[in-house]
Write a protein that holds these residues in place. Sequence first.
Motif, PDB file in Angstrom:
ATOM      1  N   ARG A 239       0.805  -1.224   0.000  1.00  0.00           N
ATOM      2  CA  ARG A 239       0.000   0.000   0.000  1.00  0.00           C
ATOM      3  C   ARG A 239       0.837   1.272   0.000  1.00  0.00           C
ATOM      4  N   TYR A 240       2.020   1.193   0.658  1.00  0.00           N
ATOM      5  CA  TYR A 240       2.850   2.401   0.807  1.00  0.00           C
ATOM      6  C   TYR A 240       4.059   2.373  -0.119  1.00  0.00           C
TER       7      TYR A 240
ATOM      8  N   SER B 105       4.518   2.618  -3.296  1.00  0.00           N
ATOM      9  CA  SER B 105       4.691   3.627  -4.355  1.00  0.00           C
ATOM     10  C   SER B 105       5.405   4.870  -3.817  1.00  0.00           C
ATOM     11  N   SER B 106       5.196   5.201  -2.528  1.00  0.00           N
ATOM     12  CA  SER B 106       5.874   6.398  -2.004  1.00  0.00           C
ATOM     13  C   SER B 106       7.392   6.200  -1.995  1.00  0.00           C
TER      14      SER B 106
ATOM     15  N   LEU C 253       0.956   9.648  -0.484  1.00  0.00           N
ATOM     16  CA  LEU C 253       0.925   8.194  -0.664  1.00  0.00           C
ATOM     17  C   LEU C 253       1.462   7.451   0.560  1.00  0.00           C
TER      18      LEU C 253
ATOM     19  N   GLY D 248      -0.958   6.451   3.011  1.00  0.00           N
ATOM     20  CA  GLY D 248      -1.904   5.415   2.619  1.00  0.00           C
ATOM     21  C   GLY D 248      -3.204   5.993   2.086  1.00  0.00           C
ATOM     22  N   MET D 249      -3.191   7.288   1.734  1.00  0.00           N
ATOM     23  CA  MET D 249      -4.409   7.899   1.185  1.00  0.00           C
ATOM     24  C   MET D 249      -4.600   7.406  -0.243  1.00  0.00           C
ATOM     25  N   THR D 250      -5.843   7.116  -0.609  1.00  0.00           N
ATOM     26  CA  THR D 250      -6.127   6.644  -1.970  1.00  0.00           C
ATOM     27  C   THR D 250      -7.431   7.288  -2.432  1.00  0.00           C
ATOM     28  N   GLY D 251      -7.819   6.989  -3.661  1.00  0.00           N
ATOM     29  CA  GLY D 251      -9.115   7.431  -4.168  1.00  0.00           C
ATOM     30  C   GLY D 251      -9.157   8.906  -4.510  1.00  0.00           C
TER      31      GLY D 251
ATOM     32  N   LYS E 296      -9.878  11.604  -2.923  1.00  0.00           N
ATOM     33  CA  LYS E 296      -9.300  12.573  -1.985  1.00  0.00           C
ATOM     34  C   LYS E 296      -7.801  12.737  -2.249  1.00  0.00           C
ATOM     35  N   ALA E 297      -7.103  11.574  -2.385  1.00  0.00           N
ATOM     36  CA  ALA E 297      -5.666  11.604  -2.640  1.00  0.00           C
ATOM     37  C   ALA E 297      -5.396  12.245  -4.001  1.00  0.00           C
ATOM     38  N   ARG E 298      -6.217  11.860  -4.991  1.00  0.00           N
ATOM     39  CA  ARG E 298      -6.008  12.378  -6.341  1.00  0.00           C
ATOM     40  C   ARG E 298      -6.157  13.903  -6.358  1.00  0.00           C
TER      41      ARG E 298
END
Length: 262
Positions: free
Chosen positions: A39-40, A42-43, A105, A108-111, A113-115
């Motif tokens: 999940r993390y 990519s950062s 990232l 762990g923010m996704t979706g 909101k993160a975008r």
Amino acid sequence: VIIPTGQYQLVTAAMAMTLAAMGGSFVFFVLMREKVALRYRSSIVIAAVVVGIAAFHYSRVLASWADAFQFRDGAYVASGAPFFEAYRYADWLVTVPLLLAQLVLALGMTGPKARSLIVRLSVAAAAMIALGYPGEVINTTSSRLIWGLAGCVPFAYILYVLWVELGRSLLDQTREVALTVSYARWMLLLTWTIYPVSYFVPLLGLDPATTEAVRQVGYSLADLVAKPGYGLLIYRIARLKTEADEAELTSVGDDVRRLAHV
Ligand SMILES: *C/C=C(C)/C=C/C=C(C)/C=C/C1=C(C)CCCC1(C)C
């Protein structure tokens, strides 16, 4: 421009040290990416991409700096070949949005909101750098002041988003993660402020050699902390989040086992 040997070497050493730190941290992020949950990850991959891109640009900056001066009569004299400040701006244009994405990232923010956060931060970062560049090229007092101040507006917006919007999401984090994110934000604020400060140094009216040396050392050391240093904090956030997730999974597992025994 004539640059005294001491100042010339200081700039060269600062650029070389930053190049070495980019290369070293690239290896570190590539090797350590497996240590954080998918999940993390990519950062951490982005951290590696950032320092990899910066390592390449630093090798160009260092070569351009070497070409721009010749050693003559005990000092470094402008050779006539221009120093390519543009390498720095090209680098920032790519790496600054990536640095901001890393933080979002790693949490762990996704979706959506993160975008939305990443898009708004990236647009602001690109505007900040694009607005600063004309002042650097035109290089008169008034143009540096006007373009530089214009670039400070999106900079202020970035800080607002990080403090106010990201601040809200910190309420859901563990104490340790929240603390590390708070370090990362302060590190970002303190090191990123060095860039506009270095940018405005020519307005202080110091002699040209000192102005150039202070600016180049300022940008180089800021890059050293803002990319490899900040990447290490991001890595720590991702590790802490990974551990917190694992602890939660274990406790859910215990609950399931307990229920199965009833
Ligand atoms: C790795 C490179 C980084 C983190 C670069 C950051 C650059 C800035 C924060 C630049 C800021 C500037 C302003 C706020 C005003 C206009 C001049 C700039 C582009 C130097």
